[in-house]
Design a protein around this motif. Structure first.
Motif, PDB file in Angstrom:
ATOM      1  N   MET A   1       0.675  -1.051   0.027  1.00 60.80           N
ATOM      2  CA  MET A   1       0.130  -0.010  -0.040  1.00 60.80           C
ATOM      3  C   MET A   1       0.928   1.256  -0.058  1.00 60.80           C
ATOM      4  N   GLN A   2       0.496   2.023  -0.689  1.00 57.36           N
ATOM      5  CA  GLN A   2       1.324   3.389  -0.812  1.00 57.36           C
ATOM      6  C   GLN A   2       0.862   4.512  -0.099  1.00 57.36           C
ATOM      7  N   VAL A   3       1.472   5.507   0.356  1.00 55.01           N
ATOM      8  CA  VAL A   3       1.037   6.415   1.367  1.00 55.01           C
ATOM      9  C   VAL A   3      -0.327   7.246   1.170  1.00 55.01           C
ATOM     10  N   TRP A   4      -0.505   7.270  -0.035  1.00 60.62           N
ATOM     11  CA  TRP A   4      -1.775   8.003  -0.570  1.00 60.62           C
ATOM     12  C   TRP A   4      -3.061   6.821  -0.220  1.00 60.62           C
ATOM     13  N   GLU A   5      -2.628   5.623  -0.639  1.00 60.94           N
ATOM     14  CA  GLU A   5      -3.662   4.440  -0.189  1.00 60.94           C
ATOM     15  C   GLU A   5      -3.941   4.719   1.417  1.00 60.94           C
ATOM     16  N   ILE A   6      -2.781   4.662   2.133  1.00 61.41           N
ATOM     17  CA  ILE A   6      -3.038   4.425   3.564  1.00 61.41           C
ATOM     18  C   ILE A   6      -3.776   5.882   4.077  1.00 61.41           C
ATOM     19  N   ALA A   7      -3.448   6.802   3.480  1.00 60.33           N
ATOM     20  CA  ALA A   7      -4.313   8.089   3.971  1.00 60.33           C
ATOM     21  C   ALA A   7      -5.724   8.155   3.415  1.00 60.33           C
ATOM     22  N   SER A   8      -6.222   7.459   2.433  1.00 61.51           N
ATOM     23  CA  SER A   8      -7.463   7.301   2.068  1.00 61.51           C
ATOM     24  C   SER A   8      -8.212   6.276   2.859  1.00 61.51           C
ATOM     25  N   VAL A   9      -7.458   5.066   3.313  1.00 61.03           N
ATOM     26  CA  VAL A   9      -7.766   4.182   3.992  1.00 61.03           C
ATOM     27  C   VAL A   9      -8.159   4.595   5.640  1.00 61.03           C
ATOM     28  N   LEU A  10      -7.375   5.342   5.826  1.00 56.91           N
ATOM     29  CA  LEU A  10      -7.270   5.822   7.181  1.00 56.91           C
ATOM     30  C   LEU A  10      -8.696   6.947   7.446  1.00 56.91           C
ATOM     31  N   ARG A  11      -8.729   7.760   6.235  1.00 59.57           N
ATOM     32  CA  ARG A  11      -9.829   8.788   6.183  1.00 59.57           C
ATOM     33  C   ARG A  11     -11.228   7.943   6.165  1.00 59.57           C
ATOM     34  N   GLU A  12     -11.259   6.600   5.617  1.00 56.87           N
ATOM     35  CA  GLU A  12     -12.579   5.928   5.405  1.00 56.87           C
ATOM     36  C   GLU A  12     -12.511   5.124   6.981  1.00 56.87           C
ATOM     37  N   TYR A  13     -11.544   4.930   7.547  1.00 60.41           N
ATOM     38  CA  TYR A  13     -11.581   3.996   8.928  1.00 60.41           C
ATOM     39  C   TYR A  13     -12.019   5.184   9.898  1.00 60.41           C
ATOM     40  N   SER A  14     -11.576   6.275   9.832  1.00 59.76           N
ATOM     41  CA  SER A  14     -12.036   7.248  10.666  1.00 59.76           C
ATOM     42  C   SER A  14     -13.645   7.589  10.517  1.00 59.76           C
ATOM     43  N   ARG A  15     -13.891   7.841   9.411  1.00 59.40           N
ATOM     44  CA  ARG A  15     -15.278   8.111   9.161  1.00 59.40           C
ATOM     45  C   ARG A  15     -16.414   6.881   9.697  1.00 59.40           C
ATOM     46  N   LEU A  16     -15.749   5.605   9.537  1.00 55.97           N
ATOM     47  CA  LEU A  16     -16.478   4.522   9.998  1.00 55.97           C
ATOM     48  C   LEU A  16     -16.525   4.221  11.408  1.00 55.97           C
ATOM     49  N   SER A  17     -15.399   4.511  12.067  1.00 59.88           N
ATOM     50  CA  SER A  17     -15.360   4.342  13.395  1.00 59.88           C
ATOM     51  C   SER A  17     -15.947   5.650  14.194  1.00 59.88           C
ATOM     52  N   ASP A  18     -16.304   6.766  13.721  1.00 53.22           N
ATOM     53  CA  ASP A  18     -17.095   7.825  14.239  1.00 53.22           C
ATOM     54  C   ASP A  18     -18.566   7.459  14.159  1.00 53.22           C
ATOM     55  N   GLY A  19     -18.691   6.397  13.855  1.00 49.92           N
ATOM     56  CA  GLY A  19     -20.375   6.060  13.826  1.00 49.92           C
ATOM     57  C   GLY A  19     -20.732   5.770  15.091  1.00 49.92           C
ATOM     58  N   THR A  20     -22.160   6.119  15.376  1.00 47.01           N
ATOM     59  CA  THR A  20     -22.713   6.015  16.636  1.00 47.01           C
ATOM     60  C   THR A  20     -22.897   4.661  17.134  1.00 47.01           C
ATOM     61  N   ALA A  21     -22.725   4.300  18.460  1.00 47.17           N
ATOM     62  CA  ALA A  21     -22.733   3.166  19.012  1.00 47.17           C
ATOM     63  C   ALA A  21     -24.232   2.986  19.315  1.00 47.17           C
ATOM     64  N   ALA A  22     -24.376   1.615  19.071  1.00 47.22           N
ATOM     65  CA  ALA A  22     -25.896   1.066  19.195  1.00 47.22           C
ATOM     66  C   ALA A  22     -26.408   1.285  20.386  1.00 47.22           C
ATOM     67  N   ASP A  23     -27.644   1.740  20.571  1.00 46.29           N
ATOM     68  CA  ASP A  23     -28.259   2.035  21.987  1.00 46.29           C
ATOM     69  C   ASP A  23     -29.100   0.932  22.473  1.00 46.29           C
ATOM     70  N   SER A  24     -29.289  -0.120  21.604  1.00 46.77           N
ATOM     71  CA  SER A  24     -29.970  -1.286  21.913  1.00 46.77           C
ATOM     72  C   SER A  24     -29.130  -2.175  22.686  1.00 46.77           C
ATOM     73  N   SER A  25     -29.799  -3.103  23.368  1.00 49.02           N
ATOM     74  CA  SER A  25     -29.299  -4.124  23.951  1.00 49.02           C
ATOM     75  C   SER A  25     -29.742  -5.444  23.527  1.00 49.02           C
ATOM     76  N   ARG A  26     -30.324  -5.293  22.235  1.00 55.50           N
ATOM     77  CA  ARG A  26     -30.829  -6.414  21.436  1.00 55.50           C
ATOM     78  C   ARG A  26     -29.460  -7.124  21.146  1.00 55.50           C
ATOM     79  N   VAL A  27     -29.709  -8.318  21.029  1.00 57.55           N
ATOM     80  CA  VAL A  27     -28.472  -9.451  20.710  1.00 57.55           C
ATOM     81  C   VAL A  27     -28.139  -9.254  19.349  1.00 57.55           C
ATOM     82  N   GLU A  28     -28.966  -9.103  18.509  1.00 53.15           N
ATOM     83  CA  GLU A  28     -28.840  -8.724  16.920  1.00 53.15           C
ATOM     84  C   GLU A  28     -28.011  -7.521  16.581  1.00 53.15           C
TER      85      GLU A  28
END
Length: 136
Positions: A1-28
């Motif tokens: 992976m090149q630097v630009w690709e790493i940066a792109s993947v990190l940007r996507e990772y950051s976007r996805l990891s900022d997603g809200t946590a589930a407020d439900s206690s349902r098993v699913e």
């Protein structure tokens, strides 16, 4: 992976990891949230491995560059050795010339002494052989 690709993947990772946590206690919902976090961890681990390999590559390139500069320096020194040997040969020739000149100087002193001795003898012989002038 090149630097630009790493940066792109990190940007996507950051976007996805900022997603809200589930407020439900349902098993699913908890299972889906857990799977999402597991996928993010695997992605992060892959990114970290790429970064580690890229850092190692950078270190190897720096080492190779250092060795290349050392090789160039050695080549310049080797090229200069011939010139230094020529200079050394001239110095040896100069030492030989000095010894020759000193020997010639010693011979010149001996010749000068021989000429002085011959001149003294010729002067003494001339005094004996030539009549003296009478004073008027």
């Amino acid at each position: 992976m090149q630097v630009w690709e790493i940066a792109s993947v990190l940007r996507e990772y950051s976007r996805l990891s900022d997603g809200t946590a589930a407020d439900s206690s349902r098993v699913e919902v908890v299972a889906l949230q857990s799977a999402r976090w597991q996928a993010l961890r695997v992605s992060r681990d892959g990114i970290e491995q790429c970064i580690a390999v890229l850092e190692e590559y950078a270190a190897q390139v720096c080492e190779a560059d250092l060795r290349y500069r050392e090789l160039q320096q050695i080549q310049r020194l080797v090229e200069g050795i011939a010139e230094a040997l020529d200079l050394l040969a001239r110095a040896a020739a100069d030492a030989l010339a000095v010894a020759e000149i000193e020997a010639m100087g010693t011979e010149a002193v001996i010749v000068a002494k021989a000429f002085s001795t011959a001149l003294d003898r010729a002067s003494a012989a001339a005094v004996i052989a030539l009549p003296t002038r009478a004073s008027a």
